[in-house]
Design a protein around this motif. Structure first.
Motif, PDB file in Angstrom:
ATOM      1  N   SER A 153       0.847  -1.201   0.000  1.00  0.00           N
ATOM      2  CA  SER A 153       0.000   0.000   0.000  1.00  0.00           C
ATOM      3  C   SER A 153       0.880   1.249   0.000  1.00  0.00           C
ATOM      4  CB  SER A 153      -0.922   0.021   1.228  1.00  0.00           C
ATOM      5  OG  SER A 153      -0.253   0.562   2.343  1.00  0.00           O
ATOM      6  N   LEU A 154       0.235   2.388  -0.257  1.00  0.00           N
ATOM      7  CA  LEU A 154       0.950   3.668  -0.274  1.00  0.00           C
ATOM      8  C   LEU A 154       1.623   3.933   1.073  1.00  0.00           C
ATOM      9  CD1 LEU A 154       1.604   6.297  -1.838  1.00  0.00           C
ATOM     10  CD2 LEU A 154      -0.569   7.221  -1.006  1.00  0.00           C
ATOM     11  N   ARG A 166       3.030   6.201  -7.137  1.00  0.00           N
ATOM     12  CA  ARG A 166       2.105   5.209  -6.567  1.00  0.00           C
ATOM     13  C   ARG A 166       0.720   5.836  -6.365  1.00  0.00           C
ATOM     14  NH1 ARG A 166       1.747   0.263  -3.813  1.00  0.00           N
ATOM     15  NH2 ARG A 166      -0.472   0.046  -3.324  1.00  0.00           N
ATOM     16  N   ALA A 167       0.697   7.052  -5.856  1.00  0.00           N
ATOM     17  CA  ALA A 167      -0.592   7.737  -5.649  1.00  0.00           C
ATOM     18  C   ALA A 167      -1.287   7.967  -6.987  1.00  0.00           C
ATOM     19  CB  ALA A 167      -0.363   9.066  -4.924  1.00  0.00           C
ATOM     20  N   PHE A 168      -0.515   8.352  -8.007  1.00  0.00           N
ATOM     21  CA  PHE A 168      -1.071   8.580  -9.346  1.00  0.00           C
ATOM     22  C   PHE A 168      -1.637   7.274  -9.911  1.00  0.00           C
ATOM     23  CE2 PHE A 168      -0.245   9.547 -14.019  1.00  0.00           C
ATOM     24  CZ  PHE A 168      -1.323  10.418 -14.135  1.00  0.00           C
ATOM     25  N   ALA A 169      -0.888   6.174  -9.738  1.00  0.00           N
ATOM     26  CA  ALA A 169      -1.348   4.870 -10.233  1.00  0.00           C
ATOM     27  C   ALA A 169      -2.622   4.421  -9.511  1.00  0.00           C
ATOM     28  CB  ALA A 169      -0.247   3.827 -10.064  1.00  0.00           C
ATOM     29  N   ASP A 170      -2.671   4.669  -8.191  1.00  0.00           N
ATOM     30  CA  ASP A 170      -3.885   4.322  -7.437  1.00  0.00           C
ATOM     31  C   ASP A 170      -5.067   5.168  -7.885  1.00  0.00           C
ATOM     32  OD1 ASP A 170      -2.477   2.426  -6.041  1.00  0.00           O
ATOM     33  OD2 ASP A 170      -2.300   3.598  -4.189  1.00  0.00           O
ATOM     34  N   GLN A 171      -4.798   6.436  -8.121  1.00  0.00           N
ATOM     35  CA  GLN A 171      -5.857   7.369  -8.534  1.00  0.00           C
ATOM     36  C   GLN A 171      -6.447   6.961  -9.891  1.00  0.00           C
ATOM     37  OE1 GLN A 171      -4.391  11.402  -9.040  1.00  0.00           O
ATOM     38  NE2 GLN A 171      -6.083  11.908 -10.382  1.00  0.00           N
ATOM     39  N   THR A 172      -5.586   6.502 -10.799  1.00  0.00           N
ATOM     40  CA  THR A 172      -6.059   6.110 -12.133  1.00  0.00           C
ATOM     41  C   THR A 172      -6.465   4.630 -12.190  1.00  0.00           C
ATOM     42  OG1 THR A 172      -3.747   5.776 -12.791  1.00  0.00           O
ATOM     43  CG2 THR A 172      -4.742   7.884 -13.370  1.00  0.00           C
TER      44      THR A 172
END
Length: 259
Positions: A153-154, A166-172
């Motif tokens: 996880s982040l 990682r946050a960008f990948a989770d967001q998309t």
């Protein structure tokens, strides 16, 4: 960001099903998005589809392998930029387009350069966004990003750049294992002598606060027919939709379209 998305179709190349959109009429512009992004995130949400469409261009954008609605293998061996450039060339062939203006952002700029070297006849002009001399000299150590993408996880990620991606990948809602495989092999550099072989007119736009891309002026100096653009006060994530960048691209395309 629930903008009306264009219709996505698919085609097959290299054993993969790849998604794309094809909107409007006029001179074709092929758009190639960056790492961990998608055709929609890179080109629809920041307004490029509308900007180029309103200017009278046919706008085509691919979801690179491992991204968006395209197939997402987990093998790093399938993400070399030459292979992804092959997908872009195959899309133009699929659509019956002999040559197009090609614009890529970040990893998409790298793929665009490989496309121009392998298939110069298909590339009328080039726009590199978010990538300067890093195309040749590298863009730093990205192993931390692969680790961040594979972390449970982040909360487990401490590296700042790793947390950002990682946050960008989770967001998309991306396939993180496909992205981790992609980041291992898609960063392949092009030698300065090799980049000098590209004859297509090229615009290189990089944000003045971008700490990943490297100098656009240095890259332009290595190429036959390139101009550099500083995108004021923008970092790597925010330069893509900048109005200064859009205006420069429209002026550049208008010039190259008239030639």
């Amino acid at each position: 960001m629930n903008l009306n998305l264009p219709h996505f179709a698919t085609f097959e190349h290299d054993g993969l099903e790849l998604a794309f959109f094809d909107e409007g009429e006029g001179a074709p512009v092929l758009l190639i998005h960056g790492f961990a992004s998608t055709a929609a995130v890179n080109w629809v949400h920041p307004g490029w589809l509308k900007t180029l469409g309103d200017a009278g261009y046919r706008v085509i954008a691919i979801d690179n392998r491992g991204h968006g609605q395209s197939d997402k293998p987990h093998d790093p061996e399938v993400y070399y930029p030459a292979l992804m450039a092959g997908d872009a060339a195959a899309l133009l062939e699929h659509l019956g387009i002999e040559s197009a203006h090609v614009m890529g952002y970040s990893m998409g700029a790298r793929i665009s350069a490989y496309l121009a070297l392998a298939h110069p006849e298909k590339v009328r002009s080039l726009v590199f966004g978010g990538l300067g001399i890093g195309l040749c000299d590298g863009v730093g150590d990205w192993d931390a990003i692969a680790e961040a993408l594979r972390a449970p996880s982040l909360d487990d990620v401490t590296d700042e750049k790793g947390r950002m991606f990682r946050a960008f990948a989770d967001q998309t809602k991306s396939d993180r294992l496909a992205l981790a495989a992609c980041i291992e092999t898609s960063r392949q550099n092009i030698a300065r002598a090799e980049i000098g072989k590209i004859a297509a007119p090229t615009l290189i736009g990089v944000g003045t606060k971008d700490d990943l891309a490297g100098s656009p002026q240095t890259l332009a100096s290595q190429m036959q027919n390139a101009i550099a653009l500083d995108i004021p006060n923008r970092d790597h994530m925010l330069a893509v939709g900048d109005k200064v960048f859009k205006k420069a691209v429209l002026e550049f395309l208008a010039r190259e379209n008239d030639d």
